[in-house]
Design an enzyme around this catalytic site. Structure first.
Site, short mmCIF file in Angstrom:
data_model
loop_
_atom_site.label_atom_id
_atom_site.label_comp_id
_atom_site.label_asym_id
_atom_site.label_seq_id
_atom_site.Cartn_x
_atom_site.Cartn_y
_atom_site.Cartn_z
N SER A 1 -11.79 4.88 -48.69
CA SER A 1 -12.00 3.44 -48.77
C SER A 1 -11.95 2.74 -47.41
O SER A 1 -12.40 1.61 -47.28
CB SER A 1 -10.95 2.80 -49.68
OG SER A 1 -9.64 3.10 -49.24
N ASP B 1 -4.75 -6.22 -49.13
CA ASP B 1 -4.43 -6.07 -50.56
C ASP B 1 -3.25 -5.15 -50.82
O ASP B 1 -3.05 -4.70 -51.95
CB ASP B 1 -5.65 -5.55 -51.32
CG ASP B 1 -6.11 -4.18 -50.82
OD1 ASP B 1 -5.47 -3.63 -49.91
OD2 ASP B 1 -7.12 -3.66 -51.36
N HIS C 1 -5.21 -1.82 -47.99
CA HIS C 1 -6.25 -1.93 -46.97
C HIS C 1 -5.98 -3.12 -46.07
O HIS C 1 -5.22 -4.03 -46.41
CB HIS C 1 -7.62 -2.08 -47.65
CG HIS C 1 -7.88 -1.02 -48.68
ND1 HIS C 1 -7.67 -1.26 -50.03
CD2 HIS C 1 -8.28 0.26 -48.56
CE1 HIS C 1 -7.96 -0.15 -50.71
NE2 HIS C 1 -8.32 0.78 -49.84
#
Length: 522
Positions: free
Chosen positions: A37, A344, A347
């Site tokens: 990610s 978040d 990240h």
């Protein structure tokens, strides 16, 4: 053939602008990316449409600072790979899963195989150990297979594909963080996660070696971030023992030591690959220390809301909650994400990624330094430098020379008439007069212009330009040094270009005559 006067004019323009821009295409023609990610630019979004699953990164407010809508990037905006592509003059690198039912996204400027949630180790291995967790089947091996399968649609035949891979910048992640999150986020001892590290490193190394066998010439292999500073780990592995926290940063010491263990082992393995493949540029990207800059001093980087609390999440000390994730209706979102490091809980924000990008690719946090390699790599491969890649000229030597001219009784460069008085002009203290310029009938001209720095009050003498030329193109006053860029190309013609005299450069017999930036010298 370039004349000496035209070279002098070029140097004058350089001195006025402060940099030399070389026209042409990008230093690297494309980016090939693997990872999770931290690098995914949309593959998970396409996979979710196929599998009819919903992931938090695909919901608002993700992407609010970029295209105002979720793009599949697990941040409020752009990622490191986006800033890198922009800096190289490339389009944003498309995700491999580009369409709803097709594995596409192939582009001559690169393709991104990274998928949010991906692991280095195969999903079957991890699911066998953690049966309660669903692991995305997009491990590093799977991504490599996707790459192999898509090559014909990108570059055609084997020869073209080898050239494509060789001229591409290959990003190997970051990868491995999700492998460790399975034991760490559920509170297992760190030693359990530590047992995975050699397996993860071996998988990364195996992939690097396979890409080298396929023709890869430049690979960037990132280490892990300081996970002890992550809001998610600070929440799920919180401790009542103050000694477990770094007093400077507030991060968990043992988790950061774990990340450093991964990074140290990775660097050891990369050094072994360098010994076997000395012709390959293998770059270690120090994500850990690039990020530690703002964890240690968040205010210095504009993160006035600190480095540890998430901008978007489910409240609590670090605004992170496993039951209320960013993207949920009840989640809270900050007003100024650029003042936060963490987006978040897992990240980072676009602002944090931008600083990391600059620290890595324009700063000192890669080994070897990427910023000093790009120009050399381009010349070695016969690739022209991009218009946004410049060789900056340093002026310290000019100040040094002028100081010598003004204050020394004897000048080592032969300017016995010092540096400030013009050779040709209208008399006065500096032999310069607006009403009597050099060229006028009444102007005075010195007998020995080579003993002067200044020619006519504005321009310099040939002797001065000659010293500037040598200092720049045969000396240390370019960054990176121009003479180190040319040596490889010159040696291919059996020429020691540094042995060429000043006038040799302009003679018909110059053995390097005719070389352009795309195949040697400029």
């Amino acid at each position: 053939m370039a004349s000496s006067s035209s070279l002098f004019l070029m140097i004058l323009l350089v001195l006025c602008s402060g940099s030399l821009y070389v026209s042409g295409s990008s230093c690297y023609t494309s980016i090939i990316s693997f990872g999770d990610s931290l690098a995914d630019t949309g593959s998970l979004k396409q996979l979710a449409r196929i599998s009819h699953q919903l992931y938090p990164c695909l919901l608002a407010p993700y992407g609010e600072s970029f295209l105002a809508d979720p793009t599949g990037r697990c941040s409020n905006g752009r990622l490191i790979i986006d800033f890198l592509a922009e800096s190289l003059g490339l389009q944003l690198i498309p995700p491999f899963m580009h369409k709803l039912t097709e594995r596409r996204g192939a582009s001559e400027q690169g393709v991104n195989y990274a998928v949010a949630g991906a692991t280095a180790l195969d999903s079957s291995f991890l699911e066998a150990k953690w049966t309660e967790n669903s692991v995305i089947n997009a491990s590093l091996n799977v991504q490599l297979e996707w790459f192999k399968q898509s090559l014909p649609s990108i570059c055609g035949n084997t020869s073209n594909c080898k050239n494509f891979i060789g001229s591409s910048l290959i990003l190997m992640g970051e990868i491995g963080g999700n492998d460790y999150s399975f034991p760490l986020l559920v509170g297992e001892p760190i030693d359990e996660a530590k047992s995975y590290v050699p397996l993860v490193i071996d998988t990364i190394v195996s992939t690097v070696n396979e890409l080298i066998d396929m023709g890869a010439q430049t690979l960037v292999v990132p280490g892990n971030f300081p996970i002890g500073c992550s809001s998610s780990y600070l929440t799920t592995r919180s401790s009542d023992n103050d000694d477990e926290y770094d007093p400077t940063t507030g991060c968990l010491i043992n988790l950061n030591e774990f990340a450093e263990y991964h990074n140290n082992l990775l660097q050891t393995k990369l050094n072994q690959i360098r010994e076997v493949h000395p012709d390959v540029t293998l770059i270690y990207a120090d994500y850990y220390n690039a990020a530690m800059q703002f964890y240690r001093s968040p205010n210095e980087f504009g993160f006035t809301n600190g480095a540890l609390k998430a901008c978007c999440g489910g409240e609590g000390p670090f605004n992170y909650n496993l039951t209320v994730r960013c993207g949920d209706e009840s989640a809270t979102v900050c007003d100024q994400p650029d003042t936060y490091v963490n987006w978040d809980g897992v990240h980072l924000t676009e602002a944090a990624y931008k600083i990391i990008f600059k620290s890595l690719f324009q700063g000192p946090y890669t080994t070897p330094q990427f910023s000093s390699l790009c120009a050399t790599t381009a010349l070695q491969r016969g690739v022209e430098l991009s218009s946004d890649m410049c060789i900056n000229f340093e002026y310290a030597f000019l100040l040094k020379l002028l100081t010598a001219y003004c204050y020394c009784k004897s000048d080592p460069n032969g300017f016995t008439n010092r540096a400030l008085k013009a050779c040709c002009g209208g008399e006065g203290s500096f032999n310069y007069n607006l009403t009597m310029r050099c060229g006028d009938e009444l102007a005075t001209v010195c007998d020995q212009p080579d003993t002067y720095v200044n020619w006519d009050g504005v321009h310099l003498t040939e002797a001065a330009y000659k010293i500037i030329f040598k200092s720049l193109f045969q000396g240390p006053y370019t960054t990176p040094q121009f003479n180190s860029l040319c040596a490889t190309l010159a040696s291919r013609r059996g020429v020691d270009y540094r042995a060429l005299s000043y006038l040799d450069w302009f003679s018909e017999e110059n053995p390097l005559k005719g070389l352009s930036c795309s195949n040697g010298l400029t």
